[in-house]
Motif scaffolding. Structure first.
Motif, mmCIF file in Angstrom:
data_model
loop_
_atom_site.group_PDB
_atom_site.id
_atom_site.type_symbol
_atom_site.label_atom_id
_atom_site.label_comp_id
_atom_site.label_asym_id
_atom_site.label_seq_id
_atom_site.Cartn_x
_atom_site.Cartn_y
_atom_site.Cartn_z
ATOM 1 N N ASN A 4 -65.415 -2.331 79.687
ATOM 2 C CA ASN A 4 -64.023 -2.461 79.301
ATOM 3 C C ASN A 4 -63.492 -3.891 79.409
ATOM 4 O O ASN A 4 -62.750 -4.233 80.308
ATOM 5 C CB ASN A 4 -63.170 -1.492 80.116
ATOM 6 C CG ASN A 4 -63.359 -1.629 81.607
ATOM 7 O OD1 ASN A 4 -64.333 -2.177 82.071
ATOM 8 N ND2 ASN A 4 -62.415 -1.123 82.367
ATOM 9 N N THR A 5 -63.898 -4.731 78.449
ATOM 10 C CA THR A 5 -63.440 -6.113 78.410
ATOM 11 C C THR A 5 -62.860 -6.438 77.044
ATOM 12 O O THR A 5 -63.133 -5.767 76.052
ATOM 13 C CB THR A 5 -64.592 -7.102 78.700
ATOM 14 O OG1 THR A 5 -65.638 -6.895 77.765
ATOM 15 C CG2 THR A 5 -65.122 -6.939 80.115
ATOM 16 N N ILE A 64 -56.228 -1.243 85.212
ATOM 17 C CA ILE A 64 -56.482 -2.641 85.587
ATOM 18 C C ILE A 64 -55.222 -3.464 85.355
ATOM 19 O O ILE A 64 -54.695 -3.527 84.246
ATOM 20 C CB ILE A 64 -57.680 -3.209 84.797
ATOM 21 C CG1 ILE A 64 -58.946 -2.444 85.171
ATOM 22 C CG2 ILE A 64 -57.837 -4.708 85.048
ATOM 23 C CD1 ILE A 64 -60.152 -2.774 84.335
ATOM 24 N N GLN A 65 -54.758 -4.081 86.429
ATOM 25 C CA GLN A 65 -53.546 -4.892 86.371
ATOM 26 C C GLN A 65 -53.817 -6.357 86.669
ATOM 27 O O GLN A 65 -52.979 -7.210 86.419
ATOM 28 C CB GLN A 65 -52.506 -4.336 87.347
ATOM 29 C CG GLN A 65 -52.080 -2.935 86.982
ATOM 30 C CD GLN A 65 -51.135 -2.323 87.993
ATOM 31 O OE1 GLN A 65 -50.873 -2.882 89.052
ATOM 32 N NE2 GLN A 65 -50.601 -1.164 87.656
ATOM 33 N N GLU A 77 -63.584 -13.581 78.813
ATOM 34 C CA GLU A 77 -63.230 -12.179 78.659
ATOM 35 C C GLU A 77 -62.352 -11.751 79.828
ATOM 36 O O GLU A 77 -62.345 -12.374 80.882
ATOM 37 C CB GLU A 77 -64.474 -11.298 78.540
ATOM 38 C CG GLU A 77 -65.422 -11.374 79.712
ATOM 39 C CD GLU A 77 -66.712 -10.608 79.483
ATOM 40 O OE1 GLU A 77 -67.111 -10.391 78.324
ATOM 41 O OE2 GLU A 77 -67.336 -10.222 80.479
ATOM 42 N N VAL A 78 -61.605 -10.682 79.593
ATOM 43 C CA VAL A 78 -60.734 -10.130 80.623
ATOM 44 C C VAL A 78 -60.935 -8.619 80.629
ATOM 45 O O VAL A 78 -61.120 -8.008 79.579
ATOM 46 C CB VAL A 78 -59.251 -10.515 80.370
ATOM 47 C CG1 VAL A 78 -58.712 -9.925 79.091
ATOM 48 C CG2 VAL A 78 -58.379 -10.139 81.546
ATOM 49 N N LYS A 79 -60.922 -8.026 81.819
ATOM 50 C CA LYS A 79 -61.108 -6.583 81.937
ATOM 51 C C LYS A 79 -59.801 -5.874 81.588
ATOM 52 O O LYS A 79 -58.713 -6.322 81.958
ATOM 53 C CB LYS A 79 -61.558 -6.217 83.347
ATOM 54 C CG LYS A 79 -62.949 -6.710 83.645
ATOM 55 C CD LYS A 79 -63.418 -6.304 85.007
ATOM 56 C CE LYS A 79 -64.867 -6.759 85.121
ATOM 57 N NZ LYS A 79 -65.309 -7.014 86.429
ATOM 58 N N VAL A 80 -59.946 -4.742 80.890
ATOM 59 C CA VAL A 80 -58.778 -3.956 80.469
ATOM 60 C C VAL A 80 -59.061 -2.465 80.646
ATOM 61 O O VAL A 80 -60.201 -2.060 80.820
ATOM 62 C CB VAL A 80 -58.403 -4.232 78.991
ATOM 63 C CG1 VAL A 80 -57.943 -5.660 78.788
ATOM 64 C CG2 VAL A 80 -59.563 -3.896 78.072
ATOM 65 N N GLY A 81 -58.011 -1.682 80.597
ATOM 66 C CA GLY A 81 -58.160 -0.228 80.659
ATOM 67 C C GLY A 81 -58.162 0.267 82.078
ATOM 68 O O GLY A 81 -57.261 -0.047 82.863
ATOM 69 N N PHE A 82 -59.189 1.035 82.430
ATOM 70 C CA PHE A 82 -59.276 1.660 83.745
ATOM 71 C C PHE A 82 -60.448 1.100 84.529
ATOM 72 O O PHE A 82 -61.494 0.790 83.962
ATOM 73 C CB PHE A 82 -59.470 3.170 83.584
ATOM 74 C CG PHE A 82 -58.305 3.860 82.934
ATOM 75 C CD1 PHE A 82 -57.249 4.340 83.693
ATOM 76 C CD2 PHE A 82 -58.270 4.031 81.560
ATOM 77 C CE1 PHE A 82 -56.178 4.978 83.090
ATOM 78 C CE2 PHE A 82 -57.199 4.663 80.946
ATOM 79 C CZ PHE A 82 -56.149 5.139 81.717
ATOM 80 N N ILE A 92 -62.292 8.580 81.043
ATOM 81 C CA ILE A 92 -63.331 8.779 80.027
ATOM 82 C C ILE A 92 -63.249 10.192 79.467
ATOM 83 O O ILE A 92 -63.283 10.407 78.258
ATOM 84 C CB ILE A 92 -64.734 8.502 80.604
ATOM 85 C CG1 ILE A 92 -64.845 7.029 80.985
ATOM 86 C CG2 ILE A 92 -65.819 8.885 79.602
ATOM 87 C CD1 ILE A 92 -66.097 6.686 81.768
ATOM 88 N N PHE A 93 -63.128 11.168 80.367
ATOM 89 C CA PHE A 93 -63.047 12.558 79.933
ATOM 90 C C PHE A 93 -61.752 12.824 79.177
ATOM 91 O O PHE A 93 -61.725 13.623 78.238
ATOM 92 C CB PHE A 93 -63.178 13.498 81.140
ATOM 93 C CG PHE A 93 -64.463 13.304 81.877
ATOM 94 C CD1 PHE A 93 -65.675 13.670 81.301
ATOM 95 C CD2 PHE A 93 -64.484 12.730 83.132
ATOM 96 C CE1 PHE A 93 -66.871 13.480 81.963
ATOM 97 C CE2 PHE A 93 -65.678 12.540 83.815
ATOM 98 C CZ PHE A 93 -66.875 12.909 83.225
#
Length: 143
Positions: A4-5, A64-65, A77-82, A92-93
């Motif tokens: 998740n990037t 992700i904050q 790159e930067v991490k995003v999402g969960f 995911i589910f």
């Protein structure tokens, strides 16, 4: 979401990057600003889309904050999402749904999926990233 990037993803990036370098502008700062603001868009979208699923608030707390940009040579790159390792696995589910014996058990939440991967989100991010570079070029030109 395997990795998740988020990276820079707008048409003409190389051209704008070249112009900014040519003008003596700071490409690294513009890149980091564009990525951080892009990550904030996804964070906002995901925070709104997870609301219907807030029973324990664990998944919500895994959004992700910390939008720290990571560099590998010339790739940022930067991490995003969960954060999957810290309570984000249910995302995911929720995004993809589940099946039991070939039958849908939990339907995919398209709003949650689109909050990260949707066309509107991608379009919004591309526009923002281009604006950040355009502004950096204007500033480098002294306008």
């Amino acid at each position: 979401m395997a990795k998740n990037t988020l990276t820079l993803a707008f048409d003409g990036y190389e051209i704008l990057q070249g112009k900014l370098k040519e003008l003596g502008g700071d490409v690294r700062t513009a890149t980091e600003k564009a990525l951080k603001q892009s990550a904030e868009i996804i964070e906002s979208n995901v925070s709104a889309a997870i609301i219907p699923h807030n029973q324990t608030h664990e998944t919500e707390q895994s959004i992700i904050q910390n939008h720290e940009v990571e560099w590998t040579d010339t790739t940022a790159e930067v991490k995003v999402g969960f954060d999957i390792k810290n309570g984000g696995l249910p995302s995911i589910f929720l995004m993809y749904g589940t099946q039991l014996h070939g039958q849908p058990c939990i339907a995919p939440d398209e709003k949650l999926y689109d909050a990260v991967y949707g066309k509107q989100t991608k379009k919004q991010i591309k526009k923002l990233q281009k604006q950040v570079f355009d502004k950096a070029i204007e500033e480098a030109m002294g306008e």
